[in-house]
Design a protein around this motif. Structure first.
Motif, PDB file in Angstrom:
ATOM      1  N   ARG A  27       0.872  -1.180   0.000  1.00 61.49           N
ATOM      2  CA  ARG A  27       0.000   0.000   0.000  1.00 61.49           C
ATOM      3  C   ARG A  27       0.901   1.219   0.000  1.00 61.49           C
ATOM      4  O   ARG A  27       1.538   1.537   1.001  1.00 61.49           O
ATOM      5  N   GLU A  28       0.953   1.870  -1.140  1.00 59.93           N
ATOM      6  CA  GLU A  28       1.867   3.009  -1.284  1.00 59.93           C
ATOM      7  C   GLU A  28       1.463   4.186  -0.400  1.00 59.93           C
ATOM      8  O   GLU A  28       2.312   4.958   0.012  1.00 59.93           O
ATOM      9  N   ASP A  29       0.180   4.310  -0.096  1.00 64.82           N
ATOM     10  CA  ASP A  29      -0.241   5.394   0.791  1.00 64.82           C
ATOM     11  C   ASP A  29       0.362   5.216   2.184  1.00 64.82           C
ATOM     12  O   ASP A  29       0.806   6.174   2.808  1.00 64.82           O
ATOM     13  N   ARG A  30       0.418   3.970   2.652  1.00 63.81           N
ATOM     14  CA  ARG A  30       1.015   3.687   3.958  1.00 63.81           C
ATOM     15  C   ARG A  30       2.525   3.948   3.926  1.00 63.81           C
ATOM     16  O   ARG A  30       3.079   4.515   4.862  1.00 63.81           O
ATOM     17  N   LEU A  32       4.160   6.036   1.986  1.00 62.47           N
ATOM     18  CA  LEU A  32       4.382   7.480   1.947  1.00 62.47           C
ATOM     19  C   LEU A  32       4.106   8.118   3.306  1.00 62.47           C
ATOM     20  O   LEU A  32       4.848   9.004   3.744  1.00 62.47           O
ATOM     21  N   ALA A  33       3.073   7.656   3.990  1.00 57.98           N
ATOM     22  CA  ALA A  33       2.767   8.202   5.318  1.00 57.98           C
ATOM     23  C   ALA A  33       3.890   7.909   6.303  1.00 57.98           C
ATOM     24  O   ALA A  33       4.275   8.788   7.099  1.00 57.98           O
ATOM     25  N   TYR A  81      13.243   7.745  -1.641  1.00 60.58           N
ATOM     26  CA  TYR A  81      12.682   6.891  -2.697  1.00 60.58           C
ATOM     27  C   TYR A  81      13.786   6.405  -3.635  1.00 60.58           C
ATOM     28  O   TYR A  81      13.801   5.238  -4.043  1.00 60.58           O
TER      29      TYR A  81
END
Length: 160
Positions: A27-30, A32-33, A81
């Motif tokens: 989950r890229e949102d996780r 990034l968070a 990244y």
């Protein structure tokens, strides 16, 4: 589990924690968070040092905080990244079967989980200034960060 509980558990067994984080699925949102939270912790850790420098030199604290904010919340995420991509390529070149997400999470989680030590370093830099205590805490943070990252990469190497 909560983030604070996971951070405490990372100091006892980093491979277990990162294995569970990776197993939760990409989950890229996780990711990034977690990265942004880690960068924010490092930014906050700089405040006492910057305040001390501004007081001693008579410089503008606002300018220093602004530059540090830009560095840690805009530029360093891109650097992390890139570093995660390079570490993934290195794992693949050495026979690893893991996904790029796992290599990203290993690095991003290492930054966030080592946050308490970088906060301590910031307090030492702000209140005590440079000296052997600051050096010891800085070296301890570096070793802890590398320990968490390498443990995470060992799990990322074989994740699928």
């Amino acid at each position: 589990m909560s983030v604070v509980t996971d951070i405490v558990a990372t100091y006892r067994g980093p491979r277990r924690v990162i294995r569970r984080i990776i197993a939760a699925g990409p989950r890229e949102d996780r990711a990034l968070a977690i990265l942004m939270a880690g960068c924010a912790v490092v930014f906050v850790a700089q405040w006492p040092r910057l305040a001390r420098e501004s007081h001693l030199t008579g410089g503008d604290l606002t300018m220093k905080l602004g530059g540090t904010l830009m560095a840690w919340l805009l530029i360093m995420p891109l650097v992390f990244y890139t570093l995660a991509l390079l570490s993934h390529w290195l794992l693949r070149a050495t026979g690893g079967t893991g996904e790029p997400f796992a290599a990203r999470m290993a690095l991003f989680w290492a930054l966030l989980a080592s946050g308490p030590l970088i906060l301590l370093w910031g307090l030492m830099a702000g209140f005590a200034g440079s000296g052997p205590g600051l050096t010891v805490v800085g070296v301890l943070w570096c070793f802890t960060f590398l320990w968490f990252w390498m443990s995470g990469l060992a799990e990322a190497r074989r994740s699928t």
